[in-house]
Design a protein around this motif. Structure first.
Motif, PDB file in Angstrom:
ATOM      1  N   ILE A   1     -25.534  28.811 -42.669  1.00  0.00           N
ATOM      2  CA  ILE A   1     -24.496  27.815 -42.418  1.00  0.00           C
ATOM      3  C   ILE A   1     -23.830  28.087 -41.072  1.00  0.00           C
ATOM      4  CG2 ILE A   1     -22.312  26.848 -43.246  1.00  0.00           C
ATOM      5  CD1 ILE A   1     -24.850  26.186 -44.889  1.00  0.00           C
ATOM      6  N   GLU A   2     -23.609  29.356 -40.772  1.00  0.00           N
ATOM      7  CA  GLU A   2     -23.044  29.736 -39.474  1.00  0.00           C
ATOM      8  C   GLU A   2     -23.994  29.351 -38.338  1.00  0.00           C
ATOM      9  OE1 GLU A   2     -20.702  31.089 -36.475  1.00  0.00           O
ATOM     10  OE2 GLU A   2     -20.112  30.888 -38.580  1.00  0.00           O
ATOM     11  N   TYR A   3     -25.279  29.488 -38.572  1.00  0.00           N
ATOM     12  CA  TYR A   3     -26.286  29.098 -37.581  1.00  0.00           C
ATOM     13  C   TYR A   3     -26.189  27.602 -37.278  1.00  0.00           C
ATOM     14  CZ  TYR A   3     -30.932  27.942 -35.721  1.00  0.00           C
ATOM     15  OH  TYR A   3     -31.967  27.451 -34.966  1.00  0.00           O
ATOM     16  N   LEU A   4     -26.099  26.778 -38.305  1.00  0.00           N
ATOM     17  CA  LEU A   4     -25.968  25.332 -38.110  1.00  0.00           C
ATOM     18  C   LEU A   4     -24.687  24.991 -37.364  1.00  0.00           C
ATOM     19  CD1 LEU A   4     -27.131  23.895 -41.575  1.00  0.00           C
ATOM     20  CD2 LEU A   4     -28.465  24.146 -39.468  1.00  0.00           C
ATOM     21  N   SER A   5     -23.622  25.705 -37.686  1.00  0.00           N
ATOM     22  CA  SER A   5     -22.353  25.496 -36.991  1.00  0.00           C
ATOM     23  C   SER A   5     -22.477  25.849 -35.515  1.00  0.00           C
ATOM     24  CB  SER A   5     -21.261  26.342 -37.640  1.00  0.00           C
ATOM     25  OG  SER A   5     -20.066  26.317 -36.882  1.00  0.00           O
ATOM     26  N   ARG A   6     -23.163  26.943 -35.246  1.00  0.00           N
ATOM     27  CA  ARG A   6     -23.318  27.404 -33.872  1.00  0.00           C
ATOM     28  C   ARG A   6     -24.137  26.419 -33.052  1.00  0.00           C
ATOM     29  NH1 ARG A   6     -20.891  29.732 -29.768  1.00  0.00           N
ATOM     30  NH2 ARG A   6     -22.216  31.101 -28.536  1.00  0.00           N
ATOM     31  N   VAL A   7     -25.087  25.737 -33.669  1.00  0.00           N
ATOM     32  CA  VAL A   7     -25.866  24.715 -32.976  1.00  0.00           C
ATOM     33  C   VAL A   7     -24.937  23.631 -32.431  1.00  0.00           C
ATOM     34  CG1 VAL A   7     -27.525  22.828 -33.305  1.00  0.00           C
ATOM     35  CG2 VAL A   7     -28.026  25.101 -34.205  1.00  0.00           C
ATOM     36  N   GLY A   8     -23.917  23.284 -33.203  1.00  0.00           N
ATOM     37  CA  GLY A   8     -22.944  22.314 -32.720  1.00  0.00           C
ATOM     38  C   GLY A   8     -22.055  22.895 -31.647  1.00  0.00           C
ATOM     39  N   GLN A   9     -21.548  24.090 -31.882  1.00  0.00           N
ATOM     40  CA  GLN A   9     -20.599  24.706 -30.966  1.00  0.00           C
ATOM     41  C   GLN A   9     -21.200  24.986 -29.593  1.00  0.00           C
ATOM     42  OE1 GLN A   9     -19.336  28.692 -31.975  1.00  0.00           O
ATOM     43  NE2 GLN A   9     -17.268  28.316 -31.211  1.00  0.00           N
TER      44      GLN A   9
ATOM     45  N   ASN B   1     -35.730  22.896 -51.303  1.00  0.00           N
ATOM     46  CA  ASN B   1     -37.134  23.092 -51.683  1.00  0.00           C
ATOM     47  C   ASN B   1     -38.019  21.995 -51.105  1.00  0.00           C
ATOM     48  OD1 ASN B   1     -36.285  25.303 -53.172  1.00  0.00           O
ATOM     49  ND2 ASN B   1     -36.280  24.209 -55.126  1.00  0.00           N
ATOM     50  N   MET B   2     -37.490  20.777 -51.060  1.00  0.00           N
ATOM     51  CA  MET B   2     -38.266  19.673 -50.503  1.00  0.00           C
ATOM     52  C   MET B   2     -38.474  19.860 -49.008  1.00  0.00           C
ATOM     53  SD  MET B   2     -40.028  17.007 -50.596  1.00  0.00           S
ATOM     54  CE  MET B   2     -39.962  16.704 -52.357  1.00  0.00           C
ATOM     55  N   LEU B   3     -37.453  20.337 -48.306  1.00  0.00           N
ATOM     56  CA  LEU B   3     -37.611  20.628 -46.877  1.00  0.00           C
ATOM     57  C   LEU B   3     -38.684  21.693 -46.676  1.00  0.00           C
ATOM     58  CD1 LEU B   3     -33.872  20.679 -45.718  1.00  0.00           C
ATOM     59  CD2 LEU B   3     -35.567  18.893 -45.268  1.00  0.00           C
ATOM     60  N   ASN B   4     -38.705  22.687 -47.556  1.00  0.00           N
ATOM     61  CA  ASN B   4     -39.737  23.728 -47.492  1.00  0.00           C
ATOM     62  C   ASN B   4     -41.130  23.140 -47.731  1.00  0.00           C
ATOM     63  OD1 ASN B   4     -37.634  26.217 -49.195  1.00  0.00           O
ATOM     64  ND2 ASN B   4     -37.605  25.494 -47.082  1.00  0.00           N
ATOM     65  N   THR B   5     -41.210  22.179 -48.639  1.00  0.00           N
ATOM     66  CA  THR B   5     -42.482  21.513 -48.934  1.00  0.00           C
ATOM     67  C   THR B   5     -43.010  20.761 -47.718  1.00  0.00           C
ATOM     68  OG1 THR B   5     -41.908  21.263 -51.285  1.00  0.00           O
ATOM     69  CG2 THR B   5     -43.596  19.779 -50.404  1.00  0.00           C
ATOM     70  N   LEU B   6     -42.085  20.262 -46.894  1.00  0.00           N
ATOM     71  CA  LEU B   6     -42.472  19.482 -45.715  1.00  0.00           C
ATOM     72  C   LEU B   6     -42.998  20.351 -44.579  1.00  0.00           C
ATOM     73  CD1 LEU B   6     -39.540  16.899 -45.532  1.00  0.00           C
ATOM     74  CD2 LEU B   6     -41.906  16.464 -46.227  1.00  0.00           C
ATOM     75  N   ALA B   7     -42.691  21.651 -44.626  1.00  0.00           N
ATOM     76  CA  ALA B   7     -43.060  22.533 -43.522  1.00  0.00           C
ATOM     77  C   ALA B   7     -44.540  22.441 -43.143  1.00  0.00           C
ATOM     78  CB  ALA B   7     -42.660  23.970 -43.834  1.00  0.00           C
ATOM     79  N   PRO B   8     -45.482  22.615 -44.081  1.00  0.00           N
ATOM     80  CA  PRO B   8     -46.900  22.570 -43.691  1.00  0.00           C
ATOM     81  C   PRO B   8     -47.359  21.187 -43.242  1.00  0.00           C
ATOM     82  CG  PRO B   8     -46.675  22.714 -46.084  1.00  0.00           C
ATOM     83  CD  PRO B   8     -45.312  22.939 -45.511  1.00  0.00           C
TER      84      PRO B   8
ATOM     85  N   VAL C   1     -38.385  25.916 -32.628  1.00  0.00           N
ATOM     86  CA  VAL C   1     -37.929  27.056 -33.431  1.00  0.00           C
ATOM     87  C   VAL C   1     -36.828  26.625 -34.387  1.00  0.00           C
ATOM     88  CG1 VAL C   1     -36.717  29.265 -33.318  1.00  0.00           C
ATOM     89  CG2 VAL C   1     -38.580  28.785 -31.728  1.00  0.00           C
ATOM     90  N   TYR C   2     -35.920  25.795 -33.910  1.00  0.00           N
ATOM     91  CA  TYR C   2     -34.827  25.275 -34.742  1.00  0.00           C
ATOM     92  C   TYR C   2     -35.381  24.491 -35.931  1.00  0.00           C
ATOM     93  CZ  TYR C   2     -31.273  21.799 -36.062  1.00  0.00           C
ATOM     94  OH  TYR C   2     -30.431  20.960 -36.755  1.00  0.00           O
ATOM     95  N   LEU C   3     -36.300  23.576 -35.680  1.00  0.00           N
ATOM     96  CA  LEU C   3     -36.856  22.765 -36.762  1.00  0.00           C
ATOM     97  C   LEU C   3     -37.646  23.621 -37.754  1.00  0.00           C
ATOM     98  CD1 LEU C   3     -38.041  19.565 -34.847  1.00  0.00           C
ATOM     99  CD2 LEU C   3     -36.068  19.802 -36.365  1.00  0.00           C
ATOM    100  N   LYS C   4     -38.351  24.610 -37.241  1.00  0.00           N
ATOM    101  CA  LYS C   4     -39.097  25.497 -38.142  1.00  0.00           C
ATOM    102  C   LYS C   4     -38.152  26.262 -39.064  1.00  0.00           C
ATOM    103  CE  LYS C   4     -43.155  26.151 -35.204  1.00  0.00           C
ATOM    104  NZ  LYS C   4     -43.932  27.114 -34.359  1.00  0.00           N
ATOM    105  N   ARG C   5     -37.014  26.664 -38.524  1.00  0.00           N
ATOM    106  CA  ARG C   5     -36.065  27.386 -39.367  1.00  0.00           C
ATOM    107  C   ARG C   5     -35.473  26.462 -40.431  1.00  0.00           C
ATOM    108  NH1 ARG C   5     -31.153  31.604 -37.871  1.00  0.00           N
ATOM    109  NH2 ARG C   5     -30.679  32.043 -40.055  1.00  0.00           N
TER     110      ARG C   5
END
Length: 215
Positions: free
Chosen positions: A117-125, A33-40, A101-105
């Motif tokens: 979680i799979e998306y974050l894993s794929r960023v590493g892979q 929720n805090m990460l969402n608060t930081l978006a704007p 786009v990554y940071l926005k997500r």
């Protein structure tokens, strides 16, 4: 009482691994929720933030060299140096857009479900040959440095955010730190030899990403 953790399952079950790490570092829905608060707060500053990030990558030859290589999707790109349109320029601009786009997500994801979680894993892979392309092999040291510097930039934004009081700033910095920790773990597991690359979160489609932040 000491909680038992199945070490083998940690190397084969992405959700199990994430749940353990989240519990260990106290990452929960409040942090999301805090990460969402930081978006704007962060979104208007993203272009300048990403520009600084890639300027840093360009300040060292070992990281800059990746942007001079012709990569998938740019094989037929016509270079026109007379107007400043070069291969490394176009590829770098594309990477900047991808990183934004990554940071926005990250900042807008409301639930860190299996698909995310799979998306974050794929960023590493995707930054290793395991991602499907032997041409992509960015040293872990550079990836670690990239996310370390990203953390510094985000902390700076939070520190200077007038809309956040001191308590919220502390919570926001903790949330960013935890996110970096989780993403970094999902980097290291693909660079190591212990993760079973054939496994993933159960019953979800594999996220197919073809372009990385470097190449």
């Amino acid at each position: 009482m000491v909680e038992h953790i199945d070490k083998f399952r940690m190397q084969n079950d992405l959700r199990y691994r994430f749940d353990f790490l989240s519990k260990f570092i106290n990452f929960d829905q409040n942090d999301v929720n805090m990460l969402n608060t930081l978006a704007p707060i962060i979104f208007p500053l993203l272009p300048a933030l990403v520009e600084r990030l890639y300027k840093k990558l360009y300040s060292f030859d070992v990281t800059k060299r990746f942007f001079h290589l012709r990569n998938d999707g740019f094989e037929s790109f016509p270079v026109n140096r007379e107007v400043g349109i070069t291969l490394d320029f176009v590829q770098t601009e594309y990477r900047k857009d991808m990183f934004s786009v990554y940071l926005k997500r990250i900042l807008t994801q409301g639930q860190w479900d299996d698909s995310f979680i799979e998306y974050l894993s794929r960023v590493g892979q995707m930054h290793t040959p395991k991602g499907g392309s032997a041409a992509i092999n960015v040293d872990y040291m550079y990836m670690n440095a990239l996310f370390c510097y990203l953390e510094q930039l985000l902390m700076e934004v939070i520190w200077n955010a007038e809309s956040l009081d001191q308590r919220k700033k502390q919570e926001a910095m903790e949330a960013i730190s935890k996110f970096i920790c989780i993403q970094n773990d999902f980097l290291t597991m693909h660079y190591g030899a212990t993760w079973n690359k054939e496994t993933s979160c159960a019953n979800i489609p594999i996220v197919r990403l073809t372009k990385c932040f470097f190449r």
